[in-house]
Design a protein around this motif. Structure first.
Motif, PDB file in Angstrom:
ATOM      1  N   GLY A  75      -2.924  -6.790  -1.323  1.00  0.00           N
ATOM      2  CA  GLY A  75      -2.359  -5.447  -1.410  1.00  0.00           C
ATOM      3  C   GLY A  75      -2.569  -4.816  -2.771  1.00  0.00           C
ATOM      4  O   GLY A  75      -2.881  -3.622  -2.878  1.00  0.00           O
TER       5      GLY A  75
ATOM      6  N   ALA B 253       0.828  -1.204   0.000  1.00  0.00           N
ATOM      7  CA  ALA B 253       0.000   0.000   0.000  1.00  0.00           C
ATOM      8  C   ALA B 253       0.863   1.255   0.000  1.00  0.00           C
ATOM      9  O   ALA B 253       0.580   2.225  -0.711  1.00  0.00           O
TER      10      ALA B 253
ATOM     11  N   LEU C 288      -8.792   0.272  -5.287  1.00  0.00           N
ATOM     12  CA  LEU C 288      -9.934   0.917  -4.655  1.00  0.00           C
ATOM     13  C   LEU C 288      -9.809   2.431  -4.710  1.00  0.00           C
ATOM     14  O   LEU C 288      -8.744   2.982  -4.981  1.00  0.00           O
ATOM     15  N   LYS C 289     -10.916   3.098  -4.410  1.00  0.00           N
ATOM     16  CA  LYS C 289     -10.910   4.550  -4.355  1.00  0.00           C
ATOM     17  C   LYS C 289     -10.085   5.015  -3.157  1.00  0.00           C
ATOM     18  O   LYS C 289      -9.982   4.305  -2.153  1.00  0.00           O
ATOM     19  N   PRO C 290      -9.474   6.202  -3.234  1.00  0.00           N
ATOM     20  CA  PRO C 290      -8.573   6.652  -2.164  1.00  0.00           C
ATOM     21  C   PRO C 290      -9.210   6.647  -0.778  1.00  0.00           C
ATOM     22  O   PRO C 290      -8.570   6.250   0.194  1.00  0.00           O
TER      23      PRO C 290
ATOM     24  N   ASN D 113      -6.700   0.751   5.211  1.00  0.00           N
ATOM     25  CA  ASN D 113      -5.326   0.799   5.720  1.00  0.00           C
ATOM     26  C   ASN D 113      -5.293   1.162   7.192  1.00  0.00           C
ATOM     27  O   ASN D 113      -4.482   0.631   7.960  1.00  0.00           O
TER      28      ASN D 113
ATOM     29  N   GLN E 105      -9.316   3.167   0.493  1.00  0.00           N
ATOM     30  CA  GLN E 105      -7.967   2.722   0.849  1.00  0.00           C
ATOM     31  C   GLN E 105      -7.573   3.229   2.222  1.00  0.00           C
ATOM     32  O   GLN E 105      -7.017   2.490   3.036  1.00  0.00           O
ATOM     33  N   ASP E 106      -7.863   4.504   2.490  1.00  0.00           N
ATOM     34  CA  ASP E 106      -7.483   5.094   3.775  1.00  0.00           C
ATOM     35  C   ASP E 106      -8.181   4.380   4.927  1.00  0.00           C
ATOM     36  O   ASP E 106      -7.565   4.094   5.968  1.00  0.00           O
TER      37      ASP E 106
ATOM     38  N   LEU F  30      -6.066  -3.604  -3.028  1.00  0.00           N
ATOM     39  CA  LEU F  30      -6.313  -2.344  -2.333  1.00  0.00           C
ATOM     40  C   LEU F  30      -5.972  -1.138  -3.200  1.00  0.00           C
ATOM     41  O   LEU F  30      -6.640  -0.098  -3.134  1.00  0.00           O
ATOM     42  N   LEU F  31      -4.941  -1.269  -4.017  1.00  0.00           N
ATOM     43  CA  LEU F  31      -4.532  -0.143  -4.860  1.00  0.00           C
ATOM     44  C   LEU F  31      -5.585   0.199  -5.907  1.00  0.00           C
ATOM     45  O   LEU F  31      -5.586   1.309  -6.436  1.00  0.00           O
TER      46      LEU F  31
ATOM     47  N   ASP G  57       2.174   4.439  -3.515  1.00  0.00           N
ATOM     48  CA  ASP G  57       2.427   5.866  -3.639  1.00  0.00           C
ATOM     49  C   ASP G  57       3.641   6.144  -4.517  1.00  0.00           C
ATOM     50  O   ASP G  57       3.854   7.278  -4.940  1.00  0.00           O
TER      51      ASP G  57
END
Length: 473
Positions: free
Chosen positions: A174, A77, A180-182, A189, A185-186, A177-178, A81
């Protein structure tokens, strides 16, 4: 009048200094000494103490799969970035993988040259001794291995006891998860991080039982192998420190030279943080100071904020050295042959499992035990023997992990042109003077005043001459 903070400080008693024997490291050393004494004095009784080490190891294994799952998922995750950083992200991933692979190869080469574990005596595993496989059996083993890395279901990956299945599930989870919408994700996580902290707390509680586990493991080892195991462990510690020194000043020194830096000057600049790492045997202890110092010297905030945290999950050079050397120690101590094909397979396994090592003290040993279990042909109980000397080796491991990420930050910042090169070179030329000049940046600024000399809230500022140095902040 005295401020409220001063009154509280005066009322509170001074913190009691922690007794030396209350530290986990000291307790493990004492337990080792007792285990050695019992093993020599009562070898027959000491053999029966193997169950103590086995129970301690079983408790560690209970938290292995969840810990590896959470650390790999959160590592991916955070690596997601890297795409936003474009060139920096790709170079960072490539650099981490290349240097970690070099560390694993160096560890395997050194372990073969030193013959670690061959003088430890002839330990026996609780499992039935494996017969020499034929060519047909070897093919069957490869097919079974490939089938075994994919679990039948999500929960089955955790109950099967095969770490590779957990790693596969974690990698796929993992990556998912990338996508998904931000905001999702937050949330996910954040939840994973909370649960991960709970499992780390569980492992920390188990680690407090380490002296008991070390006592049983060492007593059993000395009782069955006599002084051979004790001498073999001492040699292992000395050889490991030597290999870490070769990697730091040889491999990392060469990387610094290619990038145009002097490794001794970099080490001098972060000497306080590296000393803290040696004392605590945890790379996390230096993280706050490194984030501040590396930004101050001229590396961009983007590079420091990306490379250091990601490197703590993907660039663990010391962990790679430890895992490769100690895995061959277990194999040699139990008389299990590890030829070039087996060691290449071990290398591939460690390339995955080393990315799941925790940065807290003891995390490397937990993942090392998981790696031994993932091989399928090495006795997991052999790892308990090594825990007795883990504290002496973990200091070098944490030092190598942390300094490897410091070097990575300097190198990647320069390659990606995210560095004020002239400022960095001036600072490294005299780190002490640079730190003295920039020390004022750590102090809070004085509040702004109006022309009448008052604070924004209307209170008058004290006269400079009357300001007490003891209360100035």
């Amino acid at each position: 009048m005295r401020s409220q903070e001063q009154l509280l400080d005066a009322a509170s008693p001074p913190a009691a200094r922690k007794r030396w024997y209350r530290g986990l490291g000291a307790q493990v050393v004492i337990a080792m000494a007792l285990g050695v004494a019992v093993g020599f004095a009562f070898p027959g009784f000491a053999v029966n103490l193997k169950i103590i080490g086995d129970l301690f190891l079983a408790l560690i294994k209970a938290g292995v799969a969840p810990l590896v799952f959470f650390t790999v998922v959160m590592g991916i995750a955070s690596a997601g970035d890297l795409k936003k950083a474009s060139r920096l992200g790709f170079l960072a991933l490539i650099y981490f993988e290349v240097v970690s692979t070099v560390a694993l190869l160096l560890g395997l080469v050194a372990a073969n040259l030193f013959g670690v574990g061959k003088d430890a005596g002839s330990l026996t595993s609780g499992a039935d001794p494996a017969q020499a496989p034929s060519a047909e059996q070897g093919e069957h083993g490869v097919i079974a291995f490939l089938k075994g890395i994919v679990p039948d279901n999500f929960v089955g990956a955790f109950s099967s006891g095969q770490l590779l299945q957990v790693v596969v599930v974690a990698v796929l989870f993992g990556i998912g998860l990338l996508a998904l919408k931000p905001h999702l994700q937050d949330k996910i996580n954040a939840g994973l991080e909370v649960v991960s902290e709970a499992f780390f707390a569980f492992v920390n509680v188990v680690m407090k039982l380490a002296p008991i586990g070390a006592f049983g493991a060492i007593a059993y080892s000395v009782g069955t192998s006599g002084s051979k195991m004790l001498l073999a462990l001492t040699e292992l510690v000395l050889q490991y420190w030597l290999v870490v020194a070769v990697f730091v000043f040889g491999v990392l020194g060469l990387v610094c030279l290619i990038a145009g830096f002097n490794i001794w000057r970099i080490l001098r600049y972060v000497r306080v943080e590296m000393t803290l790492v040696l004392g605590t045997a945890s790379s996390e202890a230096a993280l706050p100071g490194l984030l501040k110092k590396l930004t101050r010297i001229g590396c961009s905030k983007q590079t420091v904020g990306l490379v250091i945290p990601t490197g703590y999950a993907f660039n663990l050079d010391g962990t790679s050295l430890y895992m490769s050397i100690c895995t061959l120690f277990v194999a040699n101590a139990y008389g299990i042959p590890m030829g070039i094909p087996e060691q290449l397979g071990l290398l591939l396994i460690m390339l995955l499992t080393s990315k799941g090592a925790a940065t807290v003290s003891g995390g490397t040993f937990v993942v090392f035990a998981s790696t031994v279990a993932a091989t399928g042909n090495l006795p997991v109980e052999g790892t308990a023997v090594l825990f007795g000397v883990y504290r002496f080796m973990s200091m070098a491991t944490a030092f190598c992990n942390t300094f490897g990420n410091v070097v990575a930050t300097f190198v990647l910042a320069k390659w990606c042109k995210e560095m004020d090169v002239e400022k960095v070179q001036r600072a490294l030329a005299d780190p002490t003077a640079f730190l003295a000049l920039t020390e004022s940046e750590d102090l809070p600024r004085q509040p702004e005043t109006d022309p009448a000399g008052h604070r924004p809230d209307g209170a008058a500022l004290p006269e400079p001459a009357r300001t007490s140095p003891s209360t100035a902040k």
